[in-house]
Design a protein around this motif. Structure first.
Motif, mmCIF file in Angstrom:
data_model
loop_
_atom_site.group_PDB
_atom_site.id
_atom_site.type_symbol
_atom_site.label_atom_id
_atom_site.label_comp_id
_atom_site.label_asym_id
_atom_site.label_seq_id
_atom_site.Cartn_x
_atom_site.Cartn_y
_atom_site.Cartn_z
ATOM 1 N N TRP A 169 -4.955 3.043 -1.461
ATOM 2 C CA TRP A 169 -3.313 2.346 -1.321
ATOM 3 C C TRP A 169 -2.607 3.895 -1.040
ATOM 4 O O TRP A 169 -2.756 4.703 -1.955
ATOM 5 C CB TRP A 169 -2.894 1.686 -2.939
ATOM 6 C CG TRP A 169 -3.470 0.713 -3.181
ATOM 7 C CD1 TRP A 169 -4.553 -0.088 -2.461
ATOM 8 C CD2 TRP A 169 -3.249 -0.464 -4.436
ATOM 9 N NE1 TRP A 169 -5.130 -1.247 -3.256
ATOM 10 C CE2 TRP A 169 -4.196 -1.335 -3.980
ATOM 11 C CE3 TRP A 169 -2.495 -0.028 -5.493
ATOM 12 C CZ2 TRP A 169 -4.248 -2.295 -5.257
ATOM 13 C CZ3 TRP A 169 -2.596 -1.116 -6.419
ATOM 14 C CH2 TRP A 169 -3.431 -2.255 -6.248
ATOM 15 N N ALA A 170 -2.126 3.988 0.045
ATOM 16 C CA ALA A 170 -1.492 5.380 0.295
ATOM 17 C C ALA A 170 0.091 5.248 0.344
ATOM 18 O O ALA A 170 0.526 4.087 1.079
ATOM 19 C CB ALA A 170 -2.231 5.502 1.562
ATOM 20 N N LYS A 171 0.641 6.307 0.257
ATOM 21 C CA LYS A 171 2.122 6.327 0.149
ATOM 22 C C LYS A 171 2.646 6.669 1.526
ATOM 23 O O LYS A 171 2.213 7.507 2.045
ATOM 24 C CB LYS A 171 2.241 7.565 -0.795
ATOM 25 C CG LYS A 171 3.881 7.532 -1.318
ATOM 26 C CD LYS A 171 4.071 8.911 -2.031
ATOM 27 C CE LYS A 171 3.606 8.699 -3.512
ATOM 28 N NZ LYS A 171 4.523 7.630 -4.236
ATOM 29 N N LEU A 172 3.763 5.838 1.910
ATOM 30 C CA LEU A 172 4.425 6.267 3.086
ATOM 31 C C LEU A 172 5.934 5.879 2.778
ATOM 32 O O LEU A 172 6.269 4.735 2.831
ATOM 33 C CB LEU A 172 4.061 5.638 4.173
ATOM 34 C CG LEU A 172 4.828 5.686 5.493
ATOM 35 C CD1 LEU A 172 4.306 7.276 6.114
ATOM 36 C CD2 LEU A 172 4.449 4.852 6.576
ATOM 37 N N PHE A 206 -6.516 -0.259 4.789
ATOM 38 C CA PHE A 206 -5.804 0.263 3.667
ATOM 39 C C PHE A 206 -4.415 -0.414 3.353
ATOM 40 O O PHE A 206 -4.220 -1.220 4.138
ATOM 41 C CB PHE A 206 -5.680 1.885 3.512
ATOM 42 C CG PHE A 206 -4.720 2.256 4.698
ATOM 43 C CD1 PHE A 206 -5.085 2.445 6.089
ATOM 44 C CD2 PHE A 206 -3.299 2.352 4.411
ATOM 45 C CE1 PHE A 206 -4.449 2.574 7.014
ATOM 46 C CE2 PHE A 206 -2.450 2.908 5.284
ATOM 47 C CZ PHE A 206 -3.002 2.863 6.759
ATOM 48 N N LYS A 207 -4.145 -0.298 2.124
ATOM 49 C CA LYS A 207 -2.638 -0.598 1.933
ATOM 50 C C LYS A 207 -1.505 0.687 1.628
ATOM 51 O O LYS A 207 -2.231 1.533 1.347
ATOM 52 C CB LYS A 207 -2.853 -1.239 0.708
ATOM 53 C CG LYS A 207 -3.349 -2.540 0.388
ATOM 54 C CD LYS A 207 -3.274 -3.574 -0.840
ATOM 55 C CE LYS A 207 -4.167 -4.751 -0.879
ATOM 56 N NZ LYS A 207 -4.176 -5.384 -2.316
ATOM 57 N N VAL A 208 -0.324 0.176 2.205
ATOM 58 C CA VAL A 208 0.511 1.183 2.064
ATOM 59 C C VAL A 208 1.480 0.939 1.171
ATOM 60 O O VAL A 208 1.832 -0.351 0.851
ATOM 61 C CB VAL A 208 1.397 1.051 3.587
ATOM 62 C CG1 VAL A 208 2.767 2.239 3.584
ATOM 63 C CG2 VAL A 208 0.278 1.401 4.742
ATOM 64 N N VAL A 252 1.656 -3.784 3.224
ATOM 65 C CA VAL A 252 2.611 -3.040 2.808
ATOM 66 C C VAL A 252 3.282 -3.518 1.388
ATOM 67 O O VAL A 252 3.855 -4.515 1.370
ATOM 68 C CB VAL A 252 3.869 -2.726 3.862
ATOM 69 C CG1 VAL A 252 4.771 -1.600 3.337
ATOM 70 C CG2 VAL A 252 3.060 -2.286 5.196
ATOM 71 N N GLN A 253 3.443 -2.639 0.434
ATOM 72 C CA GLN A 253 3.699 -2.897 -0.819
ATOM 73 C C GLN A 253 5.099 -2.048 -0.992
ATOM 74 O O GLN A 253 5.439 -0.918 -0.918
ATOM 75 C CB GLN A 253 2.796 -2.467 -2.057
ATOM 76 C CG GLN A 253 1.580 -3.213 -1.863
ATOM 77 C CD GLN A 253 0.663 -2.476 -2.869
ATOM 78 O OE1 GLN A 253 0.762 -1.408 -3.513
ATOM 79 N NE2 GLN A 253 -0.513 -3.265 -3.108
ATOM 80 N N LEU A 254 6.288 -2.983 -0.999
ATOM 81 C CA LEU A 254 7.548 -2.327 -1.150
ATOM 82 C C LEU A 254 8.201 -2.457 -2.524
ATOM 83 O O LEU A 254 8.029 -3.243 -3.216
ATOM 84 C CB LEU A 254 8.620 -3.056 -0.197
ATOM 85 C CG LEU A 254 8.293 -3.285 1.189
ATOM 86 C CD1 LEU A 254 7.576 -4.607 1.575
ATOM 87 C CD2 LEU A 254 9.539 -3.368 1.974
ATOM 88 N N TYR A 255 8.716 -1.212 -3.033
ATOM 89 C CA TYR A 255 9.130 -1.313 -4.411
ATOM 90 C C TYR A 255 10.229 -0.299 -4.697
ATOM 91 O O TYR A 255 10.475 0.545 -3.633
ATOM 92 C CB TYR A 255 7.964 -0.887 -5.216
ATOM 93 C CG TYR A 255 7.384 0.572 -5.391
ATOM 94 C CD1 TYR A 255 6.717 0.824 -4.210
ATOM 95 C CD2 TYR A 255 7.783 1.314 -6.037
ATOM 96 C CE1 TYR A 255 5.996 2.202 -4.081
ATOM 97 C CE2 TYR A 255 7.196 2.908 -6.255
ATOM 98 C CZ TYR A 255 6.555 3.188 -5.300
ATOM 99 O OH TYR A 255 5.885 4.563 -5.148
ATOM 100 N N THR A 256 10.938 -0.445 -5.649
ATOM 101 C CA THR A 256 11.859 0.511 -5.843
ATOM 102 C C THR A 256 11.830 0.892 -7.377
ATOM 103 O O THR A 256 10.909 0.734 -8.147
ATOM 104 C CB THR A 256 13.376 -0.070 -5.669
ATOM 105 O OG1 THR A 256 14.619 0.725 -5.768
ATOM 106 C CG2 THR A 256 13.815 -1.389 -6.411
ATOM 107 N N LEU A 257 12.818 1.606 -7.951
ATOM 108 C CA LEU A 257 12.731 2.193 -9.119
ATOM 109 C C LEU A 257 12.526 0.892 -10.372
ATOM 110 O O LEU A 257 13.307 0.210 -10.355
ATOM 111 C CB LEU A 257 14.052 3.075 -9.675
ATOM 112 C CG LEU A 257 14.213 4.359 -9.311
ATOM 113 C CD1 LEU A 257 15.499 4.901 -9.657
ATOM 114 C CD2 LEU A 257 13.208 5.176 -9.619
#
Ligand code: SF4
Length: 294
Positions: A169-172, A206-208, A252-257
């Motif tokens: 699971w990689a950060k972008l 992979f997942k982003v 793509v996993q989208l998230y916020t605070l």
């Protein structure tokens, strides 16, 4: 009122009993129980994300990994999983069985796990542990900022993690170098991260993981405050280039605070923004999912 599952999702303690490395969490992204392994006791990271939720106001511990201890702790947590795959740890007593199935063992800690010199040895160890439990259905997961995926030793570690059942699971977090340097702050360029993701994805899907937030406090400086139309376009173009270069993006996993960040200038985006981004990504034929954002 939040359900017991939601209450657990908001917590992410990296401490469990008298353990040093391993900790159990109920993870929204994993869809059940994830056994985390924190390799970064010293809290070192080659990013300095202002939204980071690692508490660096207190110093880290001495960074000398004890592999037998890691094995002992992971094995002890695996012993709590019954033949149906349900984690029977007392801390999850109030959680329904269907929500506490073991999903993965994840390298995810107080810094970037691939920076640790023993990273390949830990990956080989986790692979051995996984192979020793054929009746348990769990993945090995690496959560990474992708900066070091081009190093041969890191690649060897990743190969061991993925050998049976595993995922990266990689950060972008950005489309432009400008926003990248605000939101991640790194000596490594965003272009290098993109090329690392292409290389990874050509051999292993992979997942982003993408964080979306805004930064206050630089008004008038000309610096980007958040996700304007140009940033969104640049980000979507990066995803497209990665996919068109032959890399397979699973999601793509989208998230916020979700919890207070290290820098109070960072604020969350709203759910509508995240949902719009999800729709734009799916229009590229890349699966996407929103995690959090109220
Ligand atoms: S990459 Fe992760 S651990 Fe490192 S600073 Fe960013 S959020 Fe924190």
């Amino acid at each position: 009122m939040a359900s017991i599952k939601e209450q657990f999702h908001r917590l992410h303690p990296r401490e469990y009993a008298n353990f040093t490395y391993a900790y159990p969490v109920l993870s929204r992204r994993s869809g059940g129980v994830s056994l985390g392994v924190n390799l970064n006791l010293d809290k070192f990271c080659n990013f300095d994300c202002p939204y980071c939720q690692v508490d660096r106001t207190t110093p880290g511990r001495e960074q000398k990994l004890d592999l037998p201890r890691i094995r002992e702790e992971v094995e002890a947590l695996l012993q709590s999983v019954d033949s149906g795959g349900v984690c029977r740890l007392a801390i999850f007593d109030a959680v329904p069985d269907s929500d506490k199935k073991l999903r993965d063992v994840a390298l995810s800690g107080d810094g970037e796990p691939t920076m640790v010199p023993e990273f390949p040895d830990v990956c080989a160890l986790l692979h051995e542990i996984q192979a020793g439990h054929p009746a348990l259905d769990f993945k090995l997961v690496l959560i990474t900022n992708a900066t070091l995926l081009d190093r041969p030793k890191v690649r060897a570690g990743v190969e061991a993690l993925l050998a049976l059942r595993g995922e990266v699971w990689a950060k972008l977090d950005a489309g432009t170098e400008d926003w990248f340097q605000r939101v991640n702050v790194s000596r490594v360029s965003l272009d290098r991260i993109e090329s690392n993701l292409i290389e990874l994805g050509r051999s292993s899907p992979f997942k982003v993981q993408s964080f979306f937030g805004r930064m206050k406090g630089a008004e008038g400086s000309g610096a980007r405050q958040g996700w304007d139309a140009a940033e969104v376009e640049a980000y979507l173009q990066r995803l497209t280039r990665i996919r068109d270069s032959g890399a397979r993006i699973l999601e793509v996993q989208l998230y916020t605070l979700a919890r207070p960040p290290s820098d109070a200038h960072v604020t969350a985006v709203d759910k509508t923004f995240l949902e719009n981004m999800r729709a734009r990504i799916e229009a590229l034929d890349i699966p996407a999912r929103v995690y959090g954002g109220d």
